[in-house]
Enzyme design. Structure first.
Site, PDB file in Angstrom:
ATOM      1  N   GLU A  83      -1.438  -9.052   3.562  1.00 46.81           N
ATOM      2  CA  GLU A  83      -1.405  -9.596   4.929  1.00 46.81           C
ATOM      3  C   GLU A  83      -2.791  -9.969   5.445  1.00 46.81           C
ATOM      4  O   GLU A  83      -2.908 -10.678   6.439  1.00 46.81           O
ATOM      5  CB  GLU A  83      -0.704  -8.618   5.887  1.00 46.81           C
ATOM      6  CG  GLU A  83      -1.485  -7.369   6.251  1.00 46.81           C
ATOM      7  CD  GLU A  83      -1.368  -6.243   5.223  1.00 46.81           C
ATOM      8  OE1 GLU A  83      -0.896  -6.503   4.100  1.00 46.81           O
ATOM      9  OE2 GLU A  83      -1.768  -5.103   5.544  1.00 46.81           O
ATOM     10  N   HIS A  93      -3.463  -5.123   0.347  1.00 52.01           N
ATOM     11  CA  HIS A  93      -2.878  -5.616   1.595  1.00 52.01           C
ATOM     12  C   HIS A  93      -2.885  -7.145   1.636  1.00 52.01           C
ATOM     13  O   HIS A  93      -3.832  -7.747   2.153  1.00 52.01           O
ATOM     14  CB  HIS A  93      -3.657  -5.051   2.791  1.00 52.01           C
ATOM     15  CG  HIS A  93      -3.395  -3.612   3.047  1.00 52.01           C
ATOM     16  ND1 HIS A  93      -2.339  -3.187   3.830  1.00 52.01           N
ATOM     17  CD2 HIS A  93      -4.019  -2.496   2.616  1.00 52.01           C
ATOM     18  CE1 HIS A  93      -2.339  -1.857   3.875  1.00 52.01           C
ATOM     19  NE2 HIS A  93      -3.351  -1.409   3.147  1.00 52.01           N
ATOM     20  N   CYS A 153       0.846  -1.202   0.000  1.00 50.55           N
ATOM     21  CA  CYS A 153       0.000   0.000   0.000  1.00 50.55           C
ATOM     22  C   CYS A 153       0.887   1.260   0.000  1.00 50.55           C
ATOM     23  O   CYS A 153       1.617   1.481  -0.952  1.00 50.55           O
ATOM     24  CB  CYS A 153      -0.981  -0.043   1.170  1.00 50.55           C
ATOM     25  SG  CYS A 153      -2.365   1.089   0.961  1.00 50.55           S
TER      26      CYS A 153
END
Ligand code: MN
Length: 251
Positions: free
Chosen positions: A227, A225, A122
């Protein structure tokens, strides 16, 4: 002392440095404090890395790079100072965190010099692009006609829009799919890439969603993202980053 060798599993984990966010006094502490969303670390740990947090001590950036095997430049609700990519005007929506950006530029440049695997996420992708000589769109709604809602209204552990992976890129080889559903929490994006840098993903409205440096073993930035592990490709991307960091650690 002379007993059977016991495997030291910790030593096998590549050390992954993650940049912290910085907050002003208030809330957690009456003094300035660092912050990082937990799933940046838990996703790295689950993928086989040893996550450690990197404080904004710019003069120690090279020392930190000497201790880690891979670098993740994280995101945050702030922007890179447009002056760093040559824009003299600053959009009204732009907010900066100079101490954080100074450190992230320093640690990213040190990691590039050292040939460390780098994953920009990001705002970290945007920072990586600037560090590699590129520029940014300062506010997507004012720069891209009919843009998608890149600040998605739904929760960020859900997809916000699809992206098309550019065929023939490192990212395409890693995620093994031409299209992913990703979350989207950004009002800026890559405008022009730096010399030799390749766009590896785009949203349907044309906004650049990923970049990579094909001349390096692993130097990838993504606007979403991974994650959050929303798309199967997210786990593959983290696994490839950890594998590249492990290869570096073992060399
Ligand atoms: Mn997006």
């Amino acid at each position: 002392m002379n007993g059977p060798a016991r495997p030291n599993t910790r030593a096998k984990r590549p050390v992954i440095g993650l940049t912290l966010d910085a907050e002003a006094a208030g809330g957690y502490s009456k003094f300035p404090w660092y912050a990082l969303r937990q799933n940046y670390c838990s996703s790295v740990a689950a993928a086989g890395g040893l996550p450690i947090a990197l404080p904004h001590e710019s003069s120690l950036a090279r020392d930190m790079v000497a201790e880690i095997d891979g670098l993740i430049v994280t995101g945050g609700a702030f922007d890179v100072d447009p002056a760093l990519f040559g824009d003299t005007a600053r959009h009204d929506t732009v907010t900066v965190k100079p101490g954080r950006t100074d450190f992230e530029i320093a640690v990213t440049r040190a990691a590039l010099e050292a040939g460390l695997p780098i994953l920009g996420i990001c705002g970290g992708e945007q920072l990586l692009n600037v560090a590699l000589g590129g520029t940014l769109i300062q506010h997507i709604p004012d720069a891209v006609p009919n843009a998608l809602a890149h600040e998605q209204p739904n929760p960020r552990d859900e997809p916000g829009h699809d992206i098309d992976i550019v065929a023939g890129t490192r990212l395409a080889a890693i995620v093994k799919t031409p299209r992913m559903s990703v979350n989207s929490a950004h009002h800026q994006a890559v405008k022009d890439v730096g010399p030799g840098i390749v766009v590896n993903a785009r949203a349907p409205d044309g906004v650049i969603e990923g970049i990579e440096d094909p001349s390096r073993p692993f130097c990838i930035g993504v606007e979403w993202h991974p994650e959050f592990l929303i798309d199967a490709g997210d786990g593959r991307l983290l696994a490839a980053f950890i594998a590249a960091s492990a290869a570096r650690a073992g060399s």
